[in-house]
Design an enzyme around this catalytic site. Sequence first.
Site, PDB file in Angstrom:
ATOM      1  N   GLY A 173      -0.530 -32.704  10.575  1.00  0.00           N
ATOM      2  CA  GLY A 173      -1.035 -32.376  11.902  1.00  0.00           C
ATOM      3  C   GLY A 173      -1.575 -33.650  12.511  1.00  0.00           C
ATOM      4  N   GLU A 174      -2.579 -33.540  13.348  1.00  0.00           N
ATOM      5  CA  GLU A 174      -3.196 -34.734  13.926  1.00  0.00           C
ATOM      6  C   GLU A 174      -4.561 -34.949  13.283  1.00  0.00           C
ATOM      7  OE1 GLU A 174      -2.184 -37.233  15.822  1.00  0.00           O
ATOM      8  OE2 GLU A 174      -0.228 -36.279  15.596  1.00  0.00           O
ATOM      9  N   SER A 175      -4.721 -36.072  12.578  1.00  0.00           N
ATOM     10  CA  SER A 175      -5.971 -36.288  11.836  1.00  0.00           C
ATOM     11  C   SER A 175      -7.163 -36.405  12.787  1.00  0.00           C
ATOM     12  CB  SER A 175      -5.860 -37.528  10.943  1.00  0.00           C
ATOM     13  OG  SER A 175      -5.698 -38.695  11.712  1.00  0.00           O
ATOM     14  N   ILE A 202       7.114 -37.906   9.290  1.00  0.00           N
ATOM     15  CA  ILE A 202       6.950 -37.636  10.714  1.00  0.00           C
ATOM     16  C   ILE A 202       5.716 -38.364  11.250  1.00  0.00           C
ATOM     17  CG2 ILE A 202       6.599 -35.810  12.428  1.00  0.00           C
ATOM     18  CD1 ILE A 202       8.050 -33.944  10.370  1.00  0.00           C
ATOM     19  N   HIS A 251       6.595 -34.799   4.141  1.00  0.00           N
ATOM     20  CA  HIS A 251       6.398 -33.349   4.279  1.00  0.00           C
ATOM     21  C   HIS A 251       7.402 -32.565   3.447  1.00  0.00           C
ATOM     22  CE1 HIS A 251       3.554 -33.562   7.624  1.00  0.00           C
ATOM     23  NE2 HIS A 251       4.244 -34.623   8.016  1.00  0.00           N
ATOM     24  N   GLU A 271       7.087 -29.542   2.811  1.00  0.00           N
ATOM     25  CA  GLU A 271       7.037 -28.143   3.258  1.00  0.00           C
ATOM     26  C   GLU A 271       8.001 -27.851   4.398  1.00  0.00           C
ATOM     27  OE1 GLU A 271       4.943 -30.453   4.037  1.00  0.00           O
ATOM     28  OE2 GLU A 271       4.143 -30.207   6.063  1.00  0.00           O
ATOM     29  N   CYS A 285       0.336 -36.212   4.785  1.00  0.00           N
ATOM     30  CA  CYS A 285       0.404 -36.919   6.068  1.00  0.00           C
ATOM     31  C   CYS A 285      -1.006 -37.031   6.672  1.00  0.00           C
ATOM     32  CB  CYS A 285       1.401 -36.211   6.995  1.00  0.00           C
ATOM     33  SG  CYS A 285       1.909 -37.220   8.393  1.00  0.00           S
TER      34      CYS A 285
END
Lengths: 293, 184
Positions: free
Chosen positions: B50-52, B130, B165, B167, B81
């Site tokens: 996601g976005e850290s 990504i 990733h 997943e 990530c």
Amino acid sequence: MSSNVITIKTGLAEMLKGGVIMDVVTADQAKVAEDAGAVAVMALERVPSDIRAAGGVARMSPPELVQEIMESVSIPVMAKCRIGHFAEAQILEAIGVDFIDESEVLTPADEDYHIYKHDYKVPFVCGAKDLGEALRRIGEGAALMRTKGEPGTGNIVEAVRHLRQINQDIQRITRLSDEELMTEARDLGAPFELVRMVKEQGRLPVPNFAAGGVATPADAALCMQLGAETVFVGSGIFKSEDPAKFAKAIVKATAHYNDPKAVLEASKGLGEAMRGTALETLEDSERMANRGW
Amino acid sequence: MTTRPVIGVLALQGAVDLHKPHIEALGGEFRAVKTPAQFKDVDGYILPGGESTTMLKLIETFDLWDVLADEFASKPVWGICAGSILLATHVTNPAQKSFARLPITVQRNGYGRQLDSHISKVCDYDVSFIRAPVITDAAQCAILASHEGQPVWVQQGNAMASTFHPETNLSAPSPMHKRFLDLI
């Protein structure tokens, strides 16, 4: 291996889930958005309500503006091109934006053809009013869908209509027998293989976000509870009385959209939301959602 | 462990649900968790992609830093990530706060922007990077996989990080999920 594959494109859309994507028109606004917890920003020359007010032709933003915003934040940056304007899309890809929105907010460049989005390395997001439109865009290579809503109005009614329509269309398809699928594909004007995928998976083949009219934390919570996986907020933040507060509040409400107490807390002490527009006051020709097909 | 391990995927923001089939295929119980009440029953945490920066803001906004630090200290954790950025000791490009649960230095967006996202072979699997970070120092960790000479999957004790990733596109269960559930 090439990055021109759909899983890499939908992969970024997956990473943006559960968040808020904010329209910004300056690097300073982009920083406000990032500080508030936005998952991405949409770099624009004008927010949709100002595009409405200005009239004339709305085009892709100047490249320098997009680049300045890209340099000012570490989160992904999206930018809009006109429907069918593949040369604008090529420029945005050359700039290196993270997502391109082929958007009805700008004046369409082509009334018959949308961009063939499989040709690009950069993922595309497109708007849709119903499942047929969503699957046509996905067929062309869109990696992410959003409702069209009615941008720049601060009025959530169209986004709700589009979310509910897509949900209803999906539910109907999951109940169809295999021999009914081709007729359904014909009626929807959608690619057969994608219709079959929707039947098998019970959802769109790519993530589905809400956009077009989100103006308050409650609007965001409403869209998320109706199945949107992230919300785009256009004019709603920087046309409100206190943008930094509104931005944070909408991020909080989106993270806990299922918890009314959290949404209540997020809704307090914000000052005035953007001034909204009743849709009856819009002529059909002023409705951005009618652009594209 | 005889009962089903509860895997809590930190669900403040990001790619949460994609972990469900992997966890369930290994006999674990998937839970999306974001409040202290939900943390209690968790046996191990996945910090998802996601976005850290967004995750950090939400952790601060909802006052979760101390409770999460305690949870992470006492249970197995796997950062993917953005999650690997949260677990690192040091973060660069730009510097930001982190839990320092795993002795690694992580450079955010180390490959560049989305145009530099790619699918590459890791342990014979095609996995997605990504807008991925790069682990620039993992001297104190076991390196489980490298890509282009840099570690992309590392472990120390019961803490694990991957910059890719598994997943998003590997069939469930991925070998990375298997390794993590074996830590529980």
